[in-house]
Design a protein around this motif. Sequence first.
Motif, PDB file in Angstrom:
ATOM      1  N   TYR A   6       0.835  -1.211   0.000  1.00 38.33           N
ATOM      2  CA  TYR A   6       0.000   0.000   0.000  1.00 38.33           C
ATOM      3  C   TYR A   6       0.867   1.257   0.000  1.00 38.33           C
ATOM      4  O   TYR A   6       1.907   1.310   0.659  1.00 38.33           O
ATOM      5  CB  TYR A   6      -0.893   0.042   1.249  1.00 38.33           C
ATOM      6  CG  TYR A   6      -2.144  -0.805   1.185  1.00 38.33           C
ATOM      7  CD1 TYR A   6      -2.261  -1.864   0.297  1.00 38.33           C
ATOM      8  CD2 TYR A   6      -3.213  -0.535   2.027  1.00 38.33           C
ATOM      9  CE1 TYR A   6      -3.405  -2.646   0.258  1.00 38.33           C
ATOM     10  CE2 TYR A   6      -4.364  -1.309   1.999  1.00 38.33           C
ATOM     11  CZ  TYR A   6      -4.451  -2.366   1.111  1.00 38.33           C
ATOM     12  OH  TYR A   6      -5.588  -3.119   1.093  1.00 38.33           O
ATOM     13  N   SER A   7       0.408   2.268  -0.701  1.00 38.30           N
ATOM     14  CA  SER A   7       1.055   3.583  -0.631  1.00 38.30           C
ATOM     15  C   SER A   7       0.665   4.243   0.695  1.00 38.30           C
ATOM     16  O   SER A   7      -0.245   3.769   1.391  1.00 38.30           O
ATOM     17  CB  SER A   7       0.581   4.447  -1.794  1.00 38.30           C
ATOM     18  OG  SER A   7      -0.795   4.751  -1.624  1.00 38.30           O
ATOM     19  N   LEU A   8       1.351   5.353   1.009  1.00 42.31           N
ATOM     20  CA  LEU A   8       1.038   6.098   2.242  1.00 42.31           C
ATOM     21  C   LEU A   8      -0.439   6.511   2.262  1.00 42.31           C
ATOM     22  O   LEU A   8      -1.124   6.364   3.271  1.00 42.31           O
ATOM     23  CB  LEU A   8       1.953   7.323   2.329  1.00 42.31           C
ATOM     24  CG  LEU A   8       1.778   8.228   3.544  1.00 42.31           C
ATOM     25  CD1 LEU A   8       1.964   7.462   4.838  1.00 42.31           C
ATOM     26  CD2 LEU A   8       2.775   9.393   3.474  1.00 42.31           C
ATOM     27  N   GLY A   9      -0.908   7.011   1.111  1.00 42.35           N
ATOM     28  CA  GLY A   9      -2.310   7.438   1.024  1.00 42.35           C
ATOM     29  C   GLY A   9      -3.274   6.280   1.249  1.00 42.35           C
ATOM     30  O   GLY A   9      -4.310   6.433   1.896  1.00 42.35           O
ATOM     31  N   MET A  10      -2.912   5.095   0.726  1.00 40.70           N
ATOM     32  CA  MET A  10      -3.779   3.924   0.919  1.00 40.70           C
ATOM     33  C   MET A  10      -3.786   3.484   2.378  1.00 40.70           C
ATOM     34  O   MET A  10      -4.814   3.046   2.908  1.00 40.70           O
ATOM     35  CB  MET A  10      -3.313   2.777   0.007  1.00 40.70           C
ATOM     36  CG  MET A  10      -3.599   3.044  -1.466  1.00 40.70           C
ATOM     37  SD  MET A  10      -2.620   1.987  -2.557  1.00 40.70           S
ATOM     38  CE  MET A  10      -3.502   0.449  -2.430  1.00 40.70           C
ATOM     39  N   ARG A  11      -2.639   3.619   3.032  1.00 39.60           N
ATOM     40  CA  ARG A  11      -2.596   3.292   4.467  1.00 39.60           C
ATOM     41  C   ARG A  11      -3.471   4.245   5.270  1.00 39.60           C
ATOM     42  O   ARG A  11      -4.149   3.845   6.213  1.00 39.60           O
ATOM     43  CB  ARG A  11      -1.160   3.373   4.994  1.00 39.60           C
ATOM     44  CG  ARG A  11      -0.314   2.184   4.611  1.00 39.60           C
ATOM     45  CD  ARG A  11       1.159   2.464   4.830  1.00 39.60           C
ATOM     46  NE  ARG A  11       1.934   1.587   3.973  1.00 39.60           N
ATOM     47  CZ  ARG A  11       2.523   0.475   4.399  1.00 39.60           C
ATOM     48  NH1 ARG A  11       2.461   0.150   5.676  1.00 39.60           N
ATOM     49  NH2 ARG A  11       3.162  -0.289   3.564  1.00 39.60           N
ATOM     50  N   GLN A  12      -3.431   5.530   4.879  1.00 37.61           N
ATOM     51  CA  GLN A  12      -4.292   6.511   5.551  1.00 37.61           C
ATOM     52  C   GLN A  12      -5.760   6.115   5.392  1.00 37.61           C
ATOM     53  O   GLN A  12      -6.546   6.200   6.326  1.00 37.61           O
ATOM     54  CB  GLN A  12      -4.099   7.907   4.943  1.00 37.61           C
ATOM     55  CG  GLN A  12      -2.792   8.579   5.316  1.00 37.61           C
ATOM     56  CD  GLN A  12      -2.854   9.211   6.694  1.00 37.61           C
ATOM     57  OE1 GLN A  12      -3.564   8.738   7.585  1.00 37.61           O
ATOM     58  NE2 GLN A  12      -2.088  10.264   6.892  1.00 37.61           N
ATOM     59  N   ARG A  13      -6.097   5.678   4.191  1.00 38.72           N
ATOM     60  CA  ARG A  13      -7.488   5.280   3.943  1.00 38.72           C
ATOM     61  C   ARG A  13      -7.858   4.050   4.759  1.00 38.72           C
ATOM     62  O   ARG A  13      -8.970   3.958   5.294  1.00 38.72           O
ATOM     63  CB  ARG A  13      -7.705   4.987   2.454  1.00 38.72           C
ATOM     64  CG  ARG A  13      -7.685   6.250   1.594  1.00 38.72           C
ATOM     65  CD  ARG A  13      -7.785   5.911   0.118  1.00 38.72           C
ATOM     66  NE  ARG A  13      -7.540   7.069  -0.706  1.00 38.72           N
ATOM     67  CZ  ARG A  13      -8.392   7.559  -1.622  1.00 38.72           C
ATOM     68  NH1 ARG A  13      -9.547   6.965  -1.813  1.00 38.72           N
ATOM     69  NH2 ARG A  13      -8.096   8.612  -2.328  1.00 38.72           N
ATOM     70  N   LEU A  14      -6.914   3.111   4.862  1.00 39.50           N
ATOM     71  CA  LEU A  14      -7.191   1.899   5.646  1.00 39.50           C
ATOM     72  C   LEU A  14      -7.349   2.237   7.137  1.00 39.50           C
ATOM     73  O   LEU A  14      -8.217   1.684   7.818  1.00 39.50           O
ATOM     74  CB  LEU A  14      -6.070   0.868   5.438  1.00 39.50           C
ATOM     75  CG  LEU A  14      -6.257  -0.472   6.145  1.00 39.50           C
ATOM     76  CD1 LEU A  14      -7.566  -1.153   5.735  1.00 39.50           C
ATOM     77  CD2 LEU A  14      -5.073  -1.405   5.875  1.00 39.50           C
ATOM     78  N   ALA A  15      -6.510   3.161   7.611  1.00 41.35           N
ATOM     79  CA  ALA A  15      -6.624   3.588   9.013  1.00 41.35           C
ATOM     80  C   ALA A  15      -7.988   4.233   9.246  1.00 41.35           C
ATOM     81  O   ALA A  15      -8.655   3.983  10.262  1.00 41.35           O
ATOM     82  CB  ALA A  15      -5.494   4.564   9.355  1.00 41.35           C
ATOM     83  N   LEU A  16      -8.411   5.043   8.288  1.00 39.98           N
ATOM     84  CA  LEU A  16      -9.721   5.693   8.408  1.00 39.98           C
ATOM     85  C   LEU A  16     -10.841   4.642   8.374  1.00 39.98           C
ATOM     86  O   LEU A  16     -11.803   4.719   9.153  1.00 39.98           O
ATOM     87  CB  LEU A  16      -9.885   6.708   7.270  1.00 39.98           C
ATOM     88  CG  LEU A  16     -11.132   7.574   7.283  1.00 39.98           C
ATOM     89  CD1 LEU A  16     -11.263   8.350   8.588  1.00 39.98           C
ATOM     90  CD2 LEU A  16     -11.104   8.555   6.108  1.00 39.98           C
ATOM     91  N   ALA A  17     -10.690   3.661   7.505  1.00 41.18           N
ATOM     92  CA  ALA A  17     -11.687   2.581   7.425  1.00 41.18           C
ATOM     93  C   ALA A  17     -11.799   1.871   8.775  1.00 41.18           C
ATOM     94  O   ALA A  17     -12.897   1.557   9.242  1.00 41.18           O
ATOM     95  CB  ALA A  17     -11.296   1.584   6.329  1.00 41.18           C
ATOM     96  N   THR A  18     -10.650   1.637   9.416  1.00 44.65           N
ATOM     97  CA  THR A  18     -10.640   0.975  10.724  1.00 44.65           C
ATOM     98  C   THR A  18     -11.408   1.820  11.741  1.00 44.65           C
ATOM     99  O   THR A  18     -12.203   1.309  12.531  1.00 44.65           O
ATOM    100  CB  THR A  18      -9.188   0.755  11.202  1.00 44.65           C
ATOM    101  OG1 THR A  18      -8.424   0.220  10.119  1.00 44.65           O
ATOM    102  CG2 THR A  18      -9.130  -0.198  12.382  1.00 44.65           C
ATOM    103  N   ALA A  19     -11.170   3.136  11.678  1.00 43.13           N
ATOM    104  CA  ALA A  19     -11.839   4.042  12.619  1.00 43.13           C
ATOM    105  C   ALA A  19     -13.349   4.060  12.401  1.00 43.13           C
ATOM    106  O   ALA A  19     -14.109   4.292  13.338  1.00 43.13           O
ATOM    107  CB  ALA A  19     -11.266   5.457  12.470  1.00 43.13           C
TER     108      ALA A  19
END
Length: 313
Positions: free
Chosen positions: A134-147
């Motif tokens: 995952y790119s940094l942006g995709m990780r941010q999206r995954l973190a948001l999805a978790t939240a």
Amino acid sequence: MTDQDGRIVVSGLAKTFGTVKAVDGLTFTVEPGSITGFLGPNGAGKTTTLRMLLGLVRPDAGTATIGGRAYTDLPAPSDRVGAVLEATAFHPARTGRAHLRIYSTINGYPGTRADEVLELVGLSGAGRRAVRGYSLGMRQRLALATALLGDPKVLVLDEPANGLDPEGIAWMRRLLRDLAAQGRAVLVSSHVLSEVQQLVDHVVIINRGRCVRQGPLTALADLHGPVVSVRTPDPDRLQTALIRIGVDEDRITRTGDQLRVTGIQADDVGQLAFAEQIPVLWLAAEQSDLEQVFFALTTDNGQQPALTATTGA
Ligand SMILES: Nc1ncnc2c1ncn2[C@@H]1O[C@H](COP(=O)(O)OP(=O)(O)OP(=O)(O)O)[C@@H](O)[C@H]1O
Ligand SMILES: [Mg+2]
């Protein structure tokens, strides 16, 4: 749940690490249905404040509550508060979808929830790939999805725009706007005002752990008053006329045949030029430069911003 459940109240919060006053008597409120930008330069105390709000750091003084209770006293906190802090770690070999399914199971959410949040953050396609790719942006999206798994009433996001490209920022803006419109309280930190300017309704600006300004974003834009630029073949006469009607000399900057005047409306400059029969070649009301306002607020009397004065973040 009532609206009360979604209000974030920070009151007199303080935390010192060694000799560094990371947070120094901070007070603010985030209302449900709004997005508040929590802004300040590197080392200003944003992450420390959010960590105290989430019960990860114990305050030296003051309180931080969500719906009237400390985070650690909330029943089922992950159903109520979705949080993304700096540098979220994921298991690199796991797929994004597997990560979300594990969290769902732990918290007792329905099995369909992982796919729903993947869709919500635009990761449906990448959900079955390992997070290591995952790119940094995709990780941010995954973190948001978790939240978002627990469909929480309150969202606390530390620098969520980091690593997002302009399209990603625009996407996040739409998503957070929708979430706030559904009555959620959203608190978003950033060290770059322009990154969240289009996103937030309110701002809380801190420097060296203290609040330097809070209120609606629109009030921040008005802080330095309107700015008008005007080109005229006779700048001397226009400048004299402006001073005569009470414009402070310091508020007029001259570059060639152009005057830049702060604290006066474009209409008034136009009327004045007309009355004095001074030709105007061009007249424009400038957009207030929020980044400049932010910089002025978070720079101490021309000295360096918070970071260099402390040990650095
Ligand atoms: N665990 C810690 N131990 C010692 N000092 C700390 C600790 N956590 C934070 N600090 C210090 O407290 C201050 C505030 O740090 P914090 O991370 O809250 O700032 P920030 O506003 O989030 O900055 P950034 O924009 O860089 O993320 C900094 O001077 C930092 O070095
Ligand atoms: Mg931080």
